[in-house]
Design a protein around this motif. Structure first.
Motif, mmCIF file in Angstrom:
data_model
loop_
_atom_site.group_PDB
_atom_site.id
_atom_site.type_symbol
_atom_site.label_atom_id
_atom_site.label_comp_id
_atom_site.label_asym_id
_atom_site.label_seq_id
_atom_site.Cartn_x
_atom_site.Cartn_y
_atom_site.Cartn_z
ATOM 1 N N ASP A 192 35.188 46.770 42.693
ATOM 2 C CA ASP A 192 35.373 48.221 42.699
ATOM 3 C C ASP A 192 36.757 48.561 42.145
ATOM 4 N N PRO A 193 36.914 49.752 41.554
ATOM 5 C CA PRO A 193 38.179 50.094 40.900
ATOM 6 C C PRO A 193 39.420 49.927 41.773
ATOM 7 N N LEU A 194 39.361 50.366 43.042
ATOM 8 C CA LEU A 194 40.536 50.264 43.895
ATOM 9 C C LEU A 194 40.884 48.812 44.206
ATOM 10 N N ILE A 195 39.846 48.020 44.482
ATOM 11 C CA ILE A 195 40.078 46.600 44.773
ATOM 12 C C ILE A 195 40.568 45.892 43.515
ATOM 13 N N ARG A 196 40.022 46.299 42.382
ATOM 14 C CA ARG A 196 40.441 45.710 41.109
ATOM 15 C C ARG A 196 41.928 45.943 40.878
ATOM 16 N N LYS A 197 42.389 47.174 41.128
ATOM 17 C CA LYS A 197 43.810 47.481 40.943
ATOM 18 C C LYS A 197 44.662 46.638 41.882
ATOM 19 N N GLU A 198 44.210 46.467 43.129
ATOM 20 C CA GLU A 198 44.944 45.637 44.072
ATOM 21 C C GLU A 198 45.050 44.199 43.574
ATOM 22 N N GLU A 227 43.735 47.473 31.950
ATOM 23 C CA GLU A 227 44.030 46.201 32.602
ATOM 24 C C GLU A 227 44.869 45.318 31.687
ATOM 25 N N GLN A 273 44.925 43.137 40.479
ATOM 26 C CA GLN A 273 45.844 43.105 39.338
ATOM 27 C C GLN A 273 47.287 43.033 39.821
ATOM 28 N N GLU A 274 47.605 43.876 40.798
ATOM 29 C CA GLU A 274 48.971 43.898 41.326
ATOM 30 C C GLU A 274 49.307 42.583 42.022
#
Length: 415
Positions: free
Chosen positions: A196-202, A227, A204-205
């Motif tokens: 999911d987008p939010l988990i994906r951003k996490e 990304e 990446q960070e």
């Protein structure tokens, strides 16, 4: 910084008789024309790039662009039709099967989009799988797996099963499995694409945080330009099997190589790509003791600046504007007004990595922004108009220093 991976003139043509297709390709014929004439499919054409040790090199492209074929050639899952793929001095493209196994076991690990976890094995056992294939003892496997799980924040889940974990946590297990073997090179094939987008951003960070410590050489495959721009030290953009541009995120956004790349970056938030360092200029400061308001006026006229920073020794004392310094001179009738009399001590600051999006408000004050180092020393100045010009794309140049079972079988070959 030395090259860890060097790809030289690599072609991959799928089909039983690639020779004719390769000749047609080198003569300039298109991928579609070659397929119609020969039935051979062009996977990758004339790929060439270097990845420095400790870099994140992102390969970005849409479906069918050749990016997954390329990453599978890097660890020998697919052999190229021609060209060289050097990891250190070993050519993965032409080495013997025994040498290839050694390279995979000693240097390379792969992280897949689909987690490819074994559902009946614990998280620790999944993380230790590559070590088991390498013949590491059970006690040592457990120890190294727990270290890797700690790195990704999952040590408390070591004895749980994959079904007990969320998608993001399962992907962390996949990353831990790769890290447990302590590889020199990480190949990551759209590892966050199923999240999911939010988990994906996490994720990446978290990858960036891990990389600051581990400093692995990473080749990261993605179809998402945001990304790529976030993660990549350098980025390669692929189309129809060809690498159409390689460069930093700033290079690609500010100087797209062709219309294809330009269309990709047209809607990118430039404020999240460019940093303070990309628009900063030399500070050319004055000294609080020794220089006067008249000296500051003369310096600003020579430098065509509206303000200048003032140092007290090596510390920043404040900033002086042309308007205030010139007015003080006129009112006093002398050019010897002390800088302390016209000094503004409340001024904006930023470090060199501050994103331009975070400089919009400070720049709106009208004062130049002081770019400082870790010791709060002045290392440059960011003029407000430079921030606004870069955000609005008015500047065009830069001066600077973006199937689970199958993958389980591939994993067994990789480690």
């Amino acid at each position: 910084m030395t090259s860890k991976i060097s790809v030289k003139n690599v072609f991959k043509i799928f089909g039983e008789k690639p020779g004719r297709a390769l000749e047609m390709l080198k003569s300039g014929q298109s991928k579609n024309d070659i397929f119609e004439a020969t039935g051979q499919t062009i996977g990758v054409q004339n790929a060439a790039f270097d990845v420095k040790e400790g870099q994140i090199f992102v390969v970005m492209g849409l479906s069918g662009s050749g990016k997954s074929t390329l990453v599978r050639m890097l660890n020998g899952l697919i052999r190229p039709t021609s060209g060289e793929i050097l990891i250190d001095s070993d050519d993965v493209a032409s080495c013997s099967p025994a040498k290839l196994r050694e390279i995979r076991r000693q240097k390379i690990a792969m992280v897949f989009q689909h987690f490819a976890l074994f559902p009946h094995r614990t998280i620790a056992e999944n993380a230790a799988y590559g070590l088991k294939v390498k013949g590491v003892s059970s006690d040592e496997r457990r120890e190294q797996a727990l270290i890797a799980l700690e790195q990704v924040g999952l040590s408390a889940w070591a004895d749980s099963l994959p079904a007990d974990l969320s998608g993001g946590m399962q992907q962390r297990v996949g990353l831990a499995r790769a890290l447990a073997t302590d590889p020199q090179v990480l190949l990551m094939d759209e590892p966050f694409g199923a999240l999911d987008p939010l988990i994906r951003k996490e994720m990446q960070e978290e990858l960036l945080v891990l990389q600051r410590t581990l400093k692995k050489t990473i080749v990261f495959i993605t179809h998402d330009l945001n990304e790529a721009l976030m993660l990549g030290d350098r980025i390669a953009i692929m189309k129809d099997g060809e690498i159409v541009q390689v460069g930093s995120a700033q290079d690609i956004v500010s100087q797209p190589a062709n219309d294809y790349v330009a269309a990709f970056v047209a809607d990118i938030d430039r404020g999240r790509v460019f940093t303070a360092a990309t628009v900063a200029t030399d500070a050319l400061p004055m000294q609080l003791t020794g220089d006067t308001a008249g000296d500051a006026v003369k310096a600003m006229e020579e430098q065509n600046r509206s303000a200048v920073y003032v140092l007290d020794g090596e510390d920043i004392a404040g900033v002086v504007t042309y308007q205030q310094a010139a007015a003080a001179d006129r009112e006093s009738g002398t050019a010897d007004v002390p800088l302390a009399d016209v000094l503004i001590t409340d001024f904006p600051t930023a470090d060199r990595d501050t994103q331009l999006a975070d400089l919009y408000a400070p720049a709106s004050s009208g004062l130049p922004i002081a770019m400082t180092d870790a010791d709060n020393r002045l290392i440059g100045v960011i003029e407000p108009e430079a921030v606004f010009a870069q955000l609005s794309a008015d500047t065009v140049t830069l001066d600077t220093e973006p199937q689970a079972e199958d993958e389980k079988r591939e994993l067994a070959h990789t480690v």
